[in-house]
Each structure stands twice: as structure tokens, then as C-alpha cells.
Design an enzyme around this catalytic site. Structure first.
Site, short mmCIF file in Angstrom:
data_model
loop_
_atom_site.label_atom_id
_atom_site.label_comp_id
_atom_site.label_asym_id
_atom_site.label_seq_id
_atom_site.Cartn_x
_atom_site.Cartn_y
_atom_site.Cartn_z
N ASP A 261 0.87 -1.34 -0.17
CA ASP A 261 0.04 -0.06 -0.07
C ASP A 261 1.00 1.09 -0.14
OD1 ASP A 261 -2.21 1.61 0.10
OD2 ASP A 261 -2.32 1.55 2.31
N SER A 263 1.57 5.28 -1.76
CA SER A 263 0.87 6.37 -2.98
C SER A 263 1.88 6.39 -4.25
CB SER A 263 1.10 7.82 -2.30
OG SER A 263 2.37 7.89 -2.20
N PHE A 266 7.23 3.55 -7.74
CA PHE A 266 8.32 3.45 -8.50
C PHE A 266 9.42 3.76 -7.53
CE2 PHE A 266 10.10 5.16 -12.89
CZ PHE A 266 11.02 3.99 -12.93
N CYS A 319 -8.47 11.79 -2.30
CA CYS A 319 -6.60 12.08 -2.24
C CYS A 319 -6.54 13.36 -2.92
CB CYS A 319 -6.18 10.92 -3.24
SG CYS A 319 -4.24 11.11 -3.63
N ARG A 382 -14.30 4.91 -2.23
CA ARG A 382 -15.53 5.65 -2.03
C ARG A 382 -16.57 4.82 -2.11
NH1 ARG A 382 -19.37 7.74 -4.98
NH2 ARG A 382 -18.48 6.99 -6.81
N TYR A 405 -15.54 8.75 5.67
CA TYR A 405 -14.58 8.27 4.71
C TYR A 405 -13.58 9.11 4.79
CZ TYR A 405 -13.05 6.76 0.10
OH TYR A 405 -12.20 6.54 -1.02
N GLY A 409 -3.92 9.33 3.90
CA GLY A 409 -2.90 10.20 3.99
C GLY A 409 -3.38 11.43 4.79
N ARG A 418 2.68 4.68 4.23
CA ARG A 418 1.93 4.75 2.76
C ARG A 418 2.58 5.68 1.83
NH1 ARG A 418 -1.76 6.21 -1.28
NH2 ARG A 418 -2.96 4.22 -2.13
N GLU A 485 -24.47 16.99 -23.39
CA GLU A 485 -25.48 16.41 -23.99
C GLU A 485 -25.58 15.09 -23.46
OE1 GLU A 485 -25.67 15.96 -29.04
OE2 GLU A 485 -24.17 14.80 -28.00
N GLY A 487 -25.94 14.03 -20.83
CA GLY A 487 -26.89 13.89 -19.53
C GLY A 487 -28.12 14.43 -19.75
#
Length: 500
Positions: A261, A263, A266, A319, A382, A405, A409, A418, A485, A487
Site C-alpha cells: 500500500d 501512494s 516506482f 486524495c 468511495r 470516509y 494520507g 503509505r 449532451e 446527461g
């Protein structure tokens, strides 16, 4: 000079799927949403697959044992959050692995000399009403009897009454010998109208239980995700700091798959973590890694040995990494590039590494878009935080029911691991917010609507499987006015309540 991308990065909302030809077989009930979770070689089957392309996020406010059980029943996997003590996380994993099984090791055990008060205490602690009575009070002791809720009445019995005075003794019980198959055990249960069937060895010692409710549960949830022992499959989050302690505890607890876990994946920290797991466990322990947003990041984690790779930085609803650090990429563009890198790697090596879109899912159709763009499954926070099964409490806020919720972070979670960059052990600034999401009731009801939308859209594209969708999908970028358009517009809407 810095490198500049020629094109802007895009979000899912900037794309639409263009319909493809649908024949008479292209109907929702024929659609398979089965998808691989971990890497596999060409021509082989993955060690773990899911029956739906959805996993729950590694978050305090989303994924605990309750969510893991609920999602496994539906065919997905929950990754129990790691920003808690090793002991607590391992205990959650154990609860999931023992909750549903063909043969359940008893976790409620007393001796004949214990009391009604002990029965009530163990029921309060575990939530289970069936208590095995063994000679020494252990899960594998000589079976002496059983206590269920029909064996006692709290209002008419003293709490000090010994178990041996009111238990159902072994002589009056139906048991089955060790080696009985699950089918045979269920036949015995139905023949004798039992709620549970103890399995005993040749010495009369308790081996396991088979429960009637487990058979019924399987019939009600045909896509439920089980391991080879008929137990629910569960994942767990780990970090790049305490993995030498956390990983062995989670493996011992029965976790089927782990995920780093972080963020930003790399990094040397993730490579070191994966290497330690490979040195200690080989390929036996499955571990996902991430998050990354481009081809270079994918290649790094693929070569480091990751079993699946998560895509996405800053796209989650809670986030604020992009806002605070200016790091990230539009989720759709990230998925498209990484999917191409995954396919290149597969052609070069014959190893297929599943990729996961983590974040950026606002509407249900975004899941289908992510799949069409090449990802194998989506991680959602979410979405799952809204349900009864998430860890947070339902509360009334301004006349509406909501659930709390918060991001890992955020100041509330303080999950500094994390966002670890090898420095001091603290959260220097927040990268997530504390919020509310509208309460959505039980997971099953809303999830079935979401899965129905995915299946229907796939049929519109002429696809009956996720790989077929990825090969046949036609996607188009849309303009800002095209989005308007799409919606309801130029009308007065009577009821604006819709399912996301």
C-alpha cells in the site's frame, strides 16, 4: 531539459464506448466477469482469479473483515487495511478465513467444567452461537458435547451453572468420521435436520464443523470466491517498513494475497520489499505493488517481481496528492499507457501481469471503460465505503444518512508508511481528506446494479468476456459540450436520484 508529454492526460469522463455488433448470444446473463488477480505464464491458469473485476481499497474506512466477507460472497476480494497493528490485521484475516468454509475449525470451545457465564462471554466475543465442548476446552480435544442457543435460557438459569449440566452430550449428537466428504456431510445435515455437524477422528477428538448455513450461503451466492478448502479468499495490505514482521504474521493467518500500500510505487523501497518476500517465500506468497502511472513504472515493478500492478496517483475522491505535490496523471491516460506496456511485456516474456485501476472511478460506467482500456480489475474506496459492511458508523448529517470516509494520507489515518520516502517516521503534511459519503445500504443490492450495468454495456460492445471487450472495444474522446449532451438537459427532472 525536462521531458514534456505531447498530449494532455485524460480522465474516464472524457471517453465513451462506441457500440459494436451484438448477436443473439450477446445477452447479459451470458457475460462472464471472471478476471485474473495474479500473474501467470502463457498457456497456464492464474493461481488466483476473481469472479467480478472489483476489489476494495486498502483503507481504514473501507476494508476490514466484515467488508472482506461481504465482497468475497459476491466474487471479489477485499484487501484488509495495514495501517493498524500486525496483531489486529492478522486477527481480521483469521476471521475471514474461518467465517465460511466447508470444514470449519471451531473457534468457540469450552470444557464441561466451564459455566453458562463462559458460554455467554464467548458468544459475545465471537458472535457465534455454537460452542464445542471438549474435554480440555481446545478445538481439537475429545468431543464431549455441544452448546447452542436452544440448550439454555438465561432468564431461568444461574450464570454459575456448569456446562455439563445443560449441554447436549455426545451420546445424543450426530457426528461424522474424519474423511467424510463435504457432499456427504451436507447430506447428513439435511437427512437429520441439523444446523451443524461435528467431524471427529478415530479417537473421538473434534476435527471440524460443517454448517447448514454455509450450504445455503453458497446457493445464494453462486459467484462467491473460495480457496481450495472452501474458505473465503482475502487480501491484506502491507507497507515497506515493517514487512519483515507483518508479512509472516499475515501468511500464518491465512492471507491469500498481499499488496504493498503506497501512494507511489516506482521506488527502491517496493523493490526491496518484493525481493525480501521472494527470498523468503519464493513465488508461494502473492504480492501486488504500485502505484504507478506510466510504462517505465510498470516495467520496474514487473521486473521486481510484482504479481499485479496498481495504476493511479492522485485520482481518488479523498486524495489530494496532485493538489499538495503536483504529482499524478489523468487516470484514463495512465491506464491506456500501462495496458500497452503490460501487453508488450507479455509478448516479450510470455508472462501476463494483471493491472488494476486504482482511483478515478466516479460513475459505474467508468469501471467498464477502465476494463475496455486494458485493466483487469478496479480498486475502489468511495464506492465500498458507503455500505453497511464498511467499518464506519452510519450517521445523520443535515437530515441525510451518511458514512464517514477518510483518506490514508489524512490527519485522521496518519498512515505515514503509505507515503514513505525513507525519511523520518511521520506524516509531514496531509495528502488526503476526512469526509462523508451518502449511505447506500447493504453492499449486495447496489453491487448487483453495478455489475448489471457492466454486463449490459459489454453486450452493447459485442463482448461476453473482459478479454473480448478489450479486443473489440472502440473508444472515443468527447468534448465538453458532448459531456453535457450525454446527461439530462433542457428539461425539468422530476427525480434526480440515480445509482452511481
Amino acid at each position: 531539459m525536462a521531458f514534456y508529454y505531447d498530449e494532455p492526460s485524460h480522465t474516464f469522463s472524457e471517453y465513451l464506448l462506441v457500440p459494436g455488433y451484438s448477436d443473439e448470444n450477446c445477452i447479459p446473463q451470458n457475460v462472464s466477469l471472471k478476471t485474473p488477480l495474479v500473474k501467470f505464464k502463457k498457456g497456464e491458469e492464474p493461481a488466483i482469479s476473481m469472479n467480478i473485476p472489483m476489489i476494495s481499497a486498502i483503507m481504514q474506512s473501507v476494508s476490514n473483515d466484515t467488508m472482506a466477507i461481504a465482497l468475497a460472497k459476491e466474487g471479489g476480494i477485499s484487501f484488509i487495511y495495514g495501517s493498524q497493528t500486525v496483531e489486529n490485521q492478522a486477527a481480521m484475516v483469521k476471521k475471514v478465513k474461518s467465517y465460511k468454509a466447508g470444514f470449519v475449525t471451531s473457534d468457540c470451545n469450552l470444557s464441561p467444567e466451564d459455566t453458562l457465564a463462559d458460554v455467554l462471554a464467548i458468544k459475545e466475543e465471537t458472535g457465534h452461537s455454537t460452542v464445542a465442548i471438549t474435554a480440555d476446552g481446545t478445538p481439537s480435544g475429545k468431543l464431549m458435547g455441544i452448546v447452542s442457543s436452544r440448550d439454555y435460557r438465561v432468564s431461568r438459569m444461574e450464570a454459575t451453572l456448569k456446562v455439563k449440566e445443560f449441554m447436549t452430550p455426545i451420546e445424543k449428537m450426530v457426528t461424522a468420521p474424519e474423511g467424510t466428504s463435504l457432499k456427504e456431510a451436507n447430506d447428513i445435515i439435511f437427512e437429520h435436520k441439523l444446523n451443524s455437524l461435528p467431524i471427529v477422528d478415530k479417537n473421538g477428538c473434534l476435527v471440524a464443523f460443517v454448517f447448514r448455513k454455509d450450504y445455503s450461503s453458497h446457493k445464494e451466492n453462486p459467484l462467491e470466491l473460495l480457496d481450495s478448502h472452501k474458505r473465503y479468499i482475502v487480501g491484506a495490505g502491507i507497507n515497506t517498513r515493517d514487512y519483515e514482521t507483518r508479512v509472516p504474521a499475515l501468511v500464518e493467518a491465512g492471507a491469500d494475497v498481499l499488496c504493498i500500500d503506497s501512494s507511489e510505487g516506482f521506488s527502491c523501497w517496493q523493490k526491496n520489499t518484493i525481493q525480501w518476500i521472494r527470498d523468503k517465500y519464493g513465488d508461494k506468497v502473492k504480492v501486488g505493488a504500485g502505484n504507478i502511472v506510466d510504462r517505465e513504472g510498470f516495467r520496474f515493478l514487473a521486473e521486481a517481481g510484482a504479481d499485479f500492478i496498481k495504476i493511479g496517483i492522485g485520482g481518488g475522491s479523498i486524495c489530494i496528492t496532485r493538489e499538495t505535490k503536483g504529482i499524478g496523471r489523468g487516470q484514463a491516460t495512465a491506464v491506456i499507457e500501462v495496458a500497452k506496456a503490460r501487453d508488450e511485456y507479455f509478448k516479450e516474456t510470455g508472462i501476463y501481469i494483471p493491472i488494476c485501476s486504482d482511483g478515478g472511478i466516479v460513475h459505474d460506467y467508468h469501471i467498464t471503460l477502465a476494463l475496455a482500456m486494458g485493466c483487469d480489475f478496479c480498486m475502489l474506496g468511495r464506492y465500498f465505503a458507503r455500505f453497511d459492511e464498511s467499518p464506519t458508523q452510519k450517521m445523520l448529517v443535515n437530515g441525510n444518512y451518511m458514512k464517514e470516509y477518510w483518506g490514508e494520507g489524512s490527519a485522521r489515518a496518519r498512515n505515514w508508511q503509505r507515503y514513505d520516502l525513507g525519511g523520518a517516521k511521520k506524516l509531514s503534511f496531509v495528502e488526503g481528506v476526512d469526509s462523508y459519503v451518502p449511505y447506500a445500504g447493504p453492499l449486495h443490492d447496489t453491487l448487483q446494479v453495478t455489475l448489471s450495468k457492466i454486463r449490459h454495456t459489454m453486450c452493447n460492445c459485442g463482448a461476453l468476456s473482459i478479454p473480448e471487450l478489450q479486443s473489440k472495444a472502440k473508444l472515443t474522446l468527447v468534448s465538453s459540450v458532448s459531456i453535457v449532451e450525454g446527461g439530462a438537459h433542457d428539461v425539468v427532472v422530476k427525480n434526480s436520484n440515480t445509482n452511481n
